[in-house]
Design an enzyme around this catalytic site. Structure first.
Site, mmCIF file in Angstrom:
data_model
loop_
_atom_site.group_PDB
_atom_site.id
_atom_site.type_symbol
_atom_site.label_atom_id
_atom_site.label_comp_id
_atom_site.label_asym_id
_atom_site.label_seq_id
_atom_site.Cartn_x
_atom_site.Cartn_y
_atom_site.Cartn_z
ATOM 1 N N TYR A 1 56.117 60.534 12.513
ATOM 2 C CA TYR A 1 55.323 59.788 13.640
ATOM 3 C C TYR A 1 55.872 58.691 14.059
ATOM 4 O O TYR A 1 57.032 58.130 13.955
ATOM 5 C CB TYR A 1 53.891 59.481 12.747
ATOM 6 N N LEU B 1 63.067 50.928 7.450
ATOM 7 C CA LEU B 1 62.846 51.546 9.175
ATOM 8 C C LEU B 1 63.505 50.725 10.164
ATOM 9 O O LEU B 1 63.745 49.548 9.972
ATOM 10 C CB LEU B 1 61.345 51.427 9.214
#
Length: 286
Positions: free
Chosen positions: A33, A206
Site C-alpha cells: 500500500y 521503511l
C-alpha cells in the site's frame, strides 16, 4: 456523503465496492500500500510514492496493476470527485484471487486487485498535534524482517499504537537489539547539539518518502545529519526529537518514556523542518 472509491478500473460509491473473499490481501496480507497526502487539492510527493510502490511490488514478484501515469490520473480523479482539499489518498494492491485459498501464489495470469479511496482531513497541515508535540513510549520490535517493503502486515504496529494509548502517550518507537528502528507508522529522529540523528536505510525500516525529502531539505538548510544506529537512552537525553510520515509530515516529539525533551515543547529544528517541508512540498505538489 458517500465517497467515490476506485476498485479494479471502476469508480463506485463506497457502499457498492466489492473485493473477493478469496483475495490474498484479505487471506494472507499479500498486499502492499501507499498513502499520499493532499494539500490544496494537490498530491504531495506523488512521484516518490509511485517509485516506492513499484519497488514493493517488484520485491514481492507482484504484477503492476497499471502505469504510473494511469495511477496519477486515478488519484487526481478521486481527489476531484470527493472534493478533497486536505486529506489522504490510500492505495492498496494485492496479488488478487484465483477463487480459492492456497499458500502457493496463484498463476501468473491472475490479475492483481487495486483499490483506492480518499480520506478528508481538514486542517492536516495546520495540525494542533504538531503544535503540542507527541509523547512516545518504547516497545520491543517483533515484526518480520522485510520492513522496507510497504506491506499491509500492520497488526503489530496497530498493537503498538494501542500500547501507547493505554500508557497515555501518542505513539511508540520500536527497539530491536538495543537500537531504535522506527515508529509504528513513521521514521524516528532525535537532535543533540544541533545534529539530527536517524537510523540508516536497510531492510529493518521503511524507506520513508517524507524521510528522504526532509533529510534533503535539512542538508540544504546546512543542518548536520548523521545516519546511524541509536539507543532509546540517547533519544531520551536529546535536545529534541521528531518523526516523519506522509500523513503527519514532521511531527515534534516532546516526551519519551515519561522523560521530557528540552523544555517539553516542540523543538526549533523540528518546527523549522516542518515549515520547510510543507512550503516546498506544496510548491512541488501535482
Amino acid at each position: 456523503m458517500t465517497r467515490t472509491v476506485y476498485v479494479n478500473g471502476d469508480y463506485l460509491p463506497e457502499t457498492e465496492a466489492k473485493v473477493s473473499i478469496f483475495d490474498r490481501g484479505f487471506l494472507m496480507a499479500d498486499a502492499v500500500y501507499e498513502v499520499t497526502s493532499v494539500l490544496g487539492g494537490k498530491l504531495i510527493d506523488f512521484e516518490g510514492h509511485a517509485v516506492r510502490l513499484k519497488r514493493s511490488l517488484d520485491e514481492l514478484d507482484m504484477a503492476e496493476p497499471c502505469t504510473k501515469e494511469e495511477l496519477l490520473e486515478i488519484h487526481r480523479k478521486l481527489v476531484e470527485l470527493n472534493d478533497i482539499d486536505e486529506g489522504l489518498v490510500y492505495l492498496q494492491v494485492t496479488r488478487g484471487s484465483n477463487g480459492d485459498r492456497d499458500f502457493v501464489f496463484p498463476s501468473e495470469d491472475t490479475k492483481p486487485t487495486i483499490v483506492l479511496f480518499t480520506q478528508n482531513k481538514p486542517g492536516l497541515a495546520d495540525s494542533p498535534a504538531a503544535k503540542k508535540g507527541a509523547k512516545i513510549i518504547s516497545i520491543e520490535d517483533i515484526r518480520w524482517g522485510r520492513r522496507d517493503i510497504k506491506t499491509v502486515q500492520l497488526l503489530y504496529p496497530s498493537m503498538g499504537k494501542m500500547m501507547a494509548k493505554k500508557a497515555g502517550a501518542d505513539d511508540a518507537w520500536m527497539i530491536e537489539d538495543g537500537h531504535v528502528t522506527e515508529g509504528t507508522s513513521n521514521n524516528a529522529y532525535f537532535v543533540k547539539d544541533g545534529v539530527i540523528v536517524t537510523r540508516p536505510l536497510s531492510n529493518d525500516i521503511l524507506h520513508g518518502i517524507t524521510r528522504k525529502a526532509v533529510l534533503r531539505m535539512a542538508e540544504e538548510a546546512q543542518l548536520k545529519v548523521e545516519e546511524r544506529l541509536f539507543t532509546i537512552d540517547e533519544a531520551k537525553a536529546a535536545d529534541e526529537a521528531f518523526t516523519t510520515s506522509a500523513s503527519a509530515f514532521v511531527m515534534p516529539v516532546v516526551e519519551i518514556d515519561g522523560v521530557a525533551l528540552g523544555d517539553g515543547t516542540p523543538g526549533p529544528i523540528a518546527k523549522r523542518l516542518r515549515e520547510i517541508y510543507l512550503e516546498e512540498s506544496i510548491k512541488a505538489a501535482v
